[in-house]
Design an enzyme around this catalytic site. Structure first.
Site, PDB file in Angstrom:
ATOM      1  N   ASP A  50       0.822  -1.005   0.083  1.00 25.20           N
ATOM      2  CA  ASP A  50       0.059   0.048  -0.156  1.00 25.20           C
ATOM      3  C   ASP A  50       0.938   1.340  -0.118  1.00 25.20           C
ATOM      4  O   ASP A  50       1.847   1.227   0.540  1.00 25.20           O
ATOM      5  CB  ASP A  50      -1.005   0.119   1.191  1.00 25.20           C
ATOM      6  CG  ASP A  50      -1.965   0.736   0.992  1.00 25.20           C
ATOM      7  OD1 ASP A  50      -3.328   0.604   0.966  1.00 25.20           O
ATOM      8  OD2 ASP A  50      -1.760   2.151   1.145  1.00 25.20           O
ATOM      9  N   ILE A  51       0.378   2.378  -0.650  1.00 22.96           N
ATOM     10  CA  ILE A  51       1.297   3.373  -0.889  1.00 22.96           C
ATOM     11  C   ILE A  51       1.372   4.228   0.356  1.00 22.96           C
ATOM     12  O   ILE A  51       2.328   5.157   0.601  1.00 22.96           O
ATOM     13  CB  ILE A  51       0.742   4.321  -2.242  1.00 22.96           C
ATOM     14  CG1 ILE A  51       1.800   5.274  -2.755  1.00 22.96           C
ATOM     15  CG2 ILE A  51      -0.645   5.012  -1.686  1.00 22.96           C
ATOM     16  CD1 ILE A  51       1.363   5.933  -4.131  1.00 22.96           C
ATOM     17  N   ASN A 107     -12.917  -3.189   2.478  1.00 22.44           N
ATOM     18  CA  ASN A 107     -13.900  -1.926   2.735  1.00 22.44           C
ATOM     19  C   ASN A 107     -14.943  -1.911   1.396  1.00 22.44           C
ATOM     20  O   ASN A 107     -14.343  -2.079   0.390  1.00 22.44           O
ATOM     21  CB  ASN A 107     -13.093  -0.757   2.631  1.00 22.44           C
ATOM     22  CG  ASN A 107     -12.124  -0.603   3.824  1.00 22.44           C
ATOM     23  OD1 ASN A 107     -12.623  -1.053   5.063  1.00 22.44           O
ATOM     24  ND2 ASN A 107     -11.095  -0.043   3.849  1.00 22.44           N
ATOM     25  N   GLY A 113     -15.236   3.025   3.912  1.00 22.65           N
ATOM     26  CA  GLY A 113     -13.831   3.780   3.560  1.00 22.65           C
ATOM     27  C   GLY A 113     -13.378   3.520   2.335  1.00 22.65           C
ATOM     28  O   GLY A 113     -12.152   3.661   1.931  1.00 22.65           O
ATOM     29  N   GLN A 114     -14.274   2.825   1.351  1.00 21.15           N
ATOM     30  CA  GLN A 114     -13.626   2.382   0.219  1.00 21.15           C
ATOM     31  C   GLN A 114     -13.257   3.594  -0.751  1.00 21.15           C
ATOM     32  O   GLN A 114     -14.129   4.382  -0.993  1.00 21.15           O
ATOM     33  CB  GLN A 114     -14.547   1.326  -0.451  1.00 21.15           C
ATOM     34  CG  GLN A 114     -14.021   0.944  -1.768  1.00 21.15           C
ATOM     35  CD  GLN A 114     -14.760  -0.279  -2.609  1.00 21.15           C
ATOM     36  OE1 GLN A 114     -15.971  -0.385  -2.279  1.00 21.15           O
ATOM     37  NE2 GLN A 114     -14.228  -0.762  -3.788  1.00 21.15           N
ATOM     38  N   HIS A 120     -10.321  -5.190  -3.373  1.00 17.22           N
ATOM     39  CA  HIS A 120      -8.939  -5.261  -2.959  1.00 17.22           C
ATOM     40  C   HIS A 120      -9.185  -5.818  -1.251  1.00 17.22           C
ATOM     41  O   HIS A 120     -10.047  -5.444  -0.517  1.00 17.22           O
ATOM     42  CB  HIS A 120      -8.028  -3.971  -3.008  1.00 17.22           C
ATOM     43  CG  HIS A 120      -8.609  -2.919  -2.375  1.00 17.22           C
ATOM     44  ND1 HIS A 120      -9.564  -2.270  -3.265  1.00 17.22           N
ATOM     45  CD2 HIS A 120      -8.512  -2.197  -1.343  1.00 17.22           C
ATOM     46  CE1 HIS A 120      -9.921  -1.201  -2.406  1.00 17.22           C
ATOM     47  NE2 HIS A 120      -9.355  -1.228  -1.378  1.00 17.22           N
ATOM     48  N   HIS A 122      -7.318  -5.590   2.076  1.00 17.90           N
ATOM     49  CA  HIS A 122      -6.032  -5.089   2.742  1.00 17.90           C
ATOM     50  C   HIS A 122      -5.394  -6.370   3.551  1.00 17.90           C
ATOM     51  O   HIS A 122      -6.335  -7.107   4.409  1.00 17.90           O
ATOM     52  CB  HIS A 122      -6.403  -3.910   3.734  1.00 17.90           C
ATOM     53  CG  HIS A 122      -6.932  -2.788   3.157  1.00 17.90           C
ATOM     54  ND1 HIS A 122      -6.228  -1.736   2.906  1.00 17.90           N
ATOM     55  CD2 HIS A 122      -8.131  -2.409   2.450  1.00 17.90           C
ATOM     56  CE1 HIS A 122      -6.881  -0.626   2.316  1.00 17.90           C
ATOM     57  NE2 HIS A 122      -8.061  -1.229   2.022  1.00 17.90           N
TER      58      HIS A 122
HETATM   59  P1  5GP Z   1      -9.722   1.796   0.310  1.00 18.80           P
HETATM   60  O1  5GP Z   1      -9.744   2.897   0.899  1.00 18.80           O
HETATM   61  O2  5GP Z   1     -10.269   1.585  -1.031  1.00 18.80           O
HETATM   62  O3  5GP Z   1     -10.089   0.228   1.161  1.00 18.80           O
HETATM   63  O4  5GP Z   1      -8.246   1.313   0.090  1.00 18.80           O
HETATM   64  C1  5GP Z   1      -7.403   1.744  -0.969  1.00 18.80           C
HETATM   65  C2  5GP Z   1      -6.005   1.721  -0.888  1.00 18.80           C
HETATM   66  O5  5GP Z   1      -5.276   2.001  -1.919  1.00 18.80           O
HETATM   67  C3  5GP Z   1      -5.525   2.727   0.385  1.00 18.80           C
HETATM   68  O6  5GP Z   1      -5.082   1.964   1.336  1.00 18.80           O
HETATM   69  C4  5GP Z   1      -4.551   3.467  -0.251  1.00 18.80           C
HETATM   70  O7  5GP Z   1      -3.453   3.943   0.387  1.00 18.80           O
HETATM   71  C5  5GP Z   1      -4.029   2.783  -1.571  1.00 18.80           C
HETATM   72  N1  5GP Z   1      -3.701   3.310  -3.025  1.00 18.80           N
HETATM   73  C6  5GP Z   1      -4.220   4.305  -3.520  1.00 18.80           C
HETATM   74  N2  5GP Z   1      -3.758   4.647  -4.363  1.00 18.80           N
HETATM   75  C7  5GP Z   1      -2.491   3.870  -4.415  1.00 18.80           C
HETATM   76  C8  5GP Z   1      -1.273   3.670  -5.466  1.00 18.80           C
HETATM   77  O8  5GP Z   1      -1.357   4.230  -6.536  1.00 18.80           O
HETATM   78  N3  5GP Z   1      -0.676   2.718  -5.351  1.00 18.80           N
HETATM   79  C9  5GP Z   1      -0.483   1.742  -4.089  1.00 18.80           C
HETATM   80  N4  5GP Z   1       0.183   1.199  -3.820  1.00 18.80           N
HETATM   81  N5  5GP Z   1      -1.712   2.031  -3.243  1.00 18.80           N
HETATM   82  C10 5GP Z   1      -2.454   2.886  -3.458  1.00 18.80           C
END
Ligand code: 5GP
Ligand code: ZN
Length: 134
Positions: A50-51, A107, A113-114, A120, A122
């Protein structure tokens, strides 16, 4: 013969899906179009860091197939989803967080929080994770 209006609706729905896929960040990562540190890959899924990590280990496991959220997974995705969890356990072991413990989170939609609308998982570990989550 399908009425013209229905044809239009089908075409619009198909096009919307196509456009979503084309612009999807995680589809691009899965296709190696965006440089990302990929830890695991097979014909069905990809795992990368994760970034914006929320724990010492924070990985994302994604299907190569574009599925917008868990709400959009269908019967034919069942085996792949099971496989995704198996891969999550495998990378957790490789990262040596299997013994201490780790959390897998999906999520789904805004209030959960998606933020990226490509399904995906986590994988979080390497620190104590509180419960209930915020
Ligand atoms: P969500 O909030 O949708 O459950 O999770 C999305 C996740 O994707 C977040 O934890 C966010 O930090 C990660 N993320 C968003 N953009 C990027 C990216 O460009 N590269 C990577 N490796 N992770 C990302
Ligand atoms: Zn996608």
């Amino acid at each position: 013969m399908i009425p013209f209006f229905i044809q239009k609706v089908f075409y619009y729905t198909w096009w919307k899906g196509k456009m979503k896929m084309c612009g999807c960040l995680f589809c691009k990562i899965a296709a190696h179009e965006i440089p990302t540190s990929i830890l695991y890959e097979d014909d069905q899924c990809v795992v990368f860091e994760d970034i914006n990590p929320q724990a010492p280990v924070h990985l994302l496991a994604i299907p190569k197939k574009h599925i917008t959220s868990l709400n959009d997974a269908c019967d034919e995705d069942r085996d792949m989803l099971g496989h995704l969890l198996g891969v999550a356990a495998r990378v957790a072991k490789e990262k040596k967080i299997d013994g201490s413990g780790y959390r897998t989170v999906i999520n789904t939609n805004a209030e959960a929080g998606q933020t990226v609308f490509h399904l995906h998982v986590h994988i979080l570990g390497g620190r104590i994770l509180n419960w209930p989550p915020g």
